[in-house]
Scaffold this motif. Structure first.
Motif, mmCIF file in Angstrom:
data_model
loop_
_atom_site.group_PDB
_atom_site.id
_atom_site.type_symbol
_atom_site.label_atom_id
_atom_site.label_comp_id
_atom_site.label_asym_id
_atom_site.label_seq_id
_atom_site.Cartn_x
_atom_site.Cartn_y
_atom_site.Cartn_z
ATOM 1 N N ASN A 145 -17.309 34.689 -26.526
ATOM 2 C CA ASN A 145 -17.660 33.491 -25.453
ATOM 3 C C ASN A 145 -17.194 32.265 -26.005
ATOM 4 O OD1 ASN A 145 -19.612 32.548 -27.242
ATOM 5 N ND2 ASN A 145 -21.249 32.422 -25.826
ATOM 6 N N ASN A 147 -18.293 28.413 -24.724
ATOM 7 C CA ASN A 147 -19.109 27.600 -23.961
ATOM 8 C C ASN A 147 -18.554 26.047 -24.444
ATOM 9 O OD1 ASN A 147 -20.230 29.359 -21.934
ATOM 10 N ND2 ASN A 147 -21.793 29.604 -23.717
ATOM 11 N N ILE A 168 -13.655 30.650 -16.413
ATOM 12 C CA ILE A 168 -13.627 32.208 -16.831
ATOM 13 C C ILE A 168 -11.958 32.405 -16.944
ATOM 14 C CG2 ILE A 168 -13.507 34.471 -15.365
ATOM 15 C CD1 ILE A 168 -15.902 33.888 -17.153
ATOM 16 N N TYR A 208 -19.985 27.914 -14.598
ATOM 17 C CA TYR A 208 -20.449 28.818 -15.893
ATOM 18 C C TYR A 208 -20.026 30.081 -15.216
ATOM 19 C CZ TYR A 208 -23.294 31.883 -18.075
ATOM 20 O OH TYR A 208 -23.548 33.266 -18.852
ATOM 21 N N GLN A 210 -19.559 34.569 -16.496
ATOM 22 C CA GLN A 210 -19.370 35.684 -17.406
ATOM 23 C C GLN A 210 -19.121 36.894 -16.550
ATOM 24 O OE1 GLN A 210 -23.235 38.026 -18.240
ATOM 25 N NE2 GLN A 210 -24.114 35.860 -18.082
ATOM 26 N N TRP A 222 -17.572 41.816 -22.917
ATOM 27 C CA TRP A 222 -18.196 40.584 -22.541
ATOM 28 C C TRP A 222 -17.686 39.492 -22.540
ATOM 29 C CZ3 TRP A 222 -20.912 37.271 -25.632
ATOM 30 C CH2 TRP A 222 -21.820 36.334 -24.904
ATOM 31 N N TYR A 223 -17.464 38.524 -21.983
ATOM 32 C CA TYR A 223 -16.810 37.315 -21.665
ATOM 33 C C TYR A 223 -17.837 36.108 -21.096
ATOM 34 C CZ TYR A 223 -14.189 33.077 -22.489
ATOM 35 O OH TYR A 223 -13.734 31.782 -22.774
ATOM 36 N N GLU A 224 -17.909 35.085 -21.768
ATOM 37 C CA GLU A 224 -18.606 34.019 -21.022
ATOM 38 C C GLU A 224 -18.026 32.647 -21.430
ATOM 39 O OE1 GLU A 224 -23.164 32.970 -21.461
ATOM 40 O OE2 GLU A 224 -22.129 32.490 -23.442
#
Length: 342
Positions: A145, A147, A168, A208, A210, A222-224
């Motif tokens: 991730n 952020n 994203i 935001y 994911q 998984w990516y955020e």
């Protein structure tokens, strides 16, 4: 001497311009931005243009560096290659898969070099991370991730980016590219979710998101990514790759401000874990943002001079974009996307 035209003088474009300004084998023949004015003292003597196509016709460059907003990438890249120039284009390559494939087809038809700005490919610590993960063997779990708690000018930049591209897609292509380099497998399915956390962005945009991606070898990722003043700086930087034989993790995440651009690529050290032992790999003297941009442009110049085969690079650029755009579609529709049918 390679004649270079640079389009876009934001954060990335400015760094790429400085890379060529300092490279012995490059000659900047023009800079393009909306104002047609260049304020940076090291670059102020170069010809400045406000229109890309006028600059392309006037300067007749050997290489065009495109660091404009992503909705212009495909058209500018094709125009440059059709005019005889090689192209370095910032990520994402395009805003649609069809446009990305159009750019790749244009590069092949005109026998031009095309490099996409995947900066992590030029970072020795990330290259080592990929090597260690591949050494463990798959299938893999990718937990990645980034952020960014942004405010002031940084938030304004993020809002401008979100006029055309979600977090994203903008950030995700880097890390999905890492996934693809480790697995070598094709993606099978993507499921995403996201939320608009600010009324300062368009109603159909989210800041935001994911997603989860499943690869044909069984690997899952998984990516955020989130942007804005409301984002938490707790666990904003997770880079963790797990296999049946152990894991590889970045150890220096979450130690600085999430908006620090140098912190986005910094590894610091790697922890390689297996059932038998843990091994720490120190990564001292890592390159900063400008040094990485210098490395990218040096690679671009070598690819032109040496005739480097960039087929796999272009394929990977389209693949990572396809996954991120599918995740964006999934977020917007609320439905998983089957990539086997894409």
């Amino acid at each position: 001497m390679t004649r270079v035209l640079i389009a876009g003088l934001g954060n990335m474009g400015l760094s790429h311009a400085l890379a060529h300004h300092h490279h012995a084998d490059a000659e900047i023949v023009g800079l393009v931005n909306r104002s047609g004015r260049v304020d940076h003292p090291a670059l102020s003597a170069y010809p400045a243009f406000s229109d890309f196509h006028d600059a392309l016709a006037a300067t007749k460059p050997d290489l065009v560096v495109i660091a404009t907003y992503s909705d212009s990438h495909a058209d500018y890249a094709c125009a440059a290659m059709e005019a005889g120039a090689h192209v370095f284009v910032e990520k994402p390559l395009a805003t649609t898969v069809a446009d990305a494939e159009r750019v790749v087809a244009c590069a092949k038809a005109n026998n031009r070099k095309l490099v996409v700005g995947y900066i992590l490919r030029h970072h020795p610590s990330w290259v080592r991370l990929i090597k260690e993960a591949r050494g463990l063997g798959g299938p893999y779990v990718f937990r990645l991730n980034l952020n960014q708690q942004s405010s002031g000018a940084e938030w304004e930049t993020h809002k401008a980016l979100m006029q055309t591209t979600s977090p994203i897609v903008d950030c995700g292509v880097h890390y999905v590219d890492v996934m693809c380099q480790i697995t070598d497998a094709k993606p099978a399915r993507v499921h995403g979710m996201g939320l608009r956390l600010s009324d300062e962005i368009a109603p159909d945009m989210y800041n935001y998101g994911q997603f989860q991606v499943i690869f044909e070898d069984g690997s899952v990722g998984w990516y955020e990514a989130g942007w804005g003043p409301m984002m938490s700086e707790t666990a904003f930087f997770v880079k963790d790759i797990v296999s049946p034989n152990g894991s590889v993790s970045i150890t220096d995440g979450n130690k600085g401000a999430s908006s620090d651009i140098d912190g986005h690529t910094k590894v610091g050290g790697l922890l390689v874990h297996t059932s038998k032992s843990d091994r720490t790999i120190e990564m001292p003297d890592e390159p900063g943002h400008q040094e990485l941009c210098d490395a990218e442009q040096a690679y671009m110049l070598r690819a032109i001079a040496e005739g480097t085969d960039l087929t796999r690079h272009m394929q990977d650029a389209v693949q990572s974009l396809r996954i991120c755009l599918a995740a964006d579609e999934s977020i917007r529709t609320g439905q998983p996307i089957d990539l086997k049918e894409a």
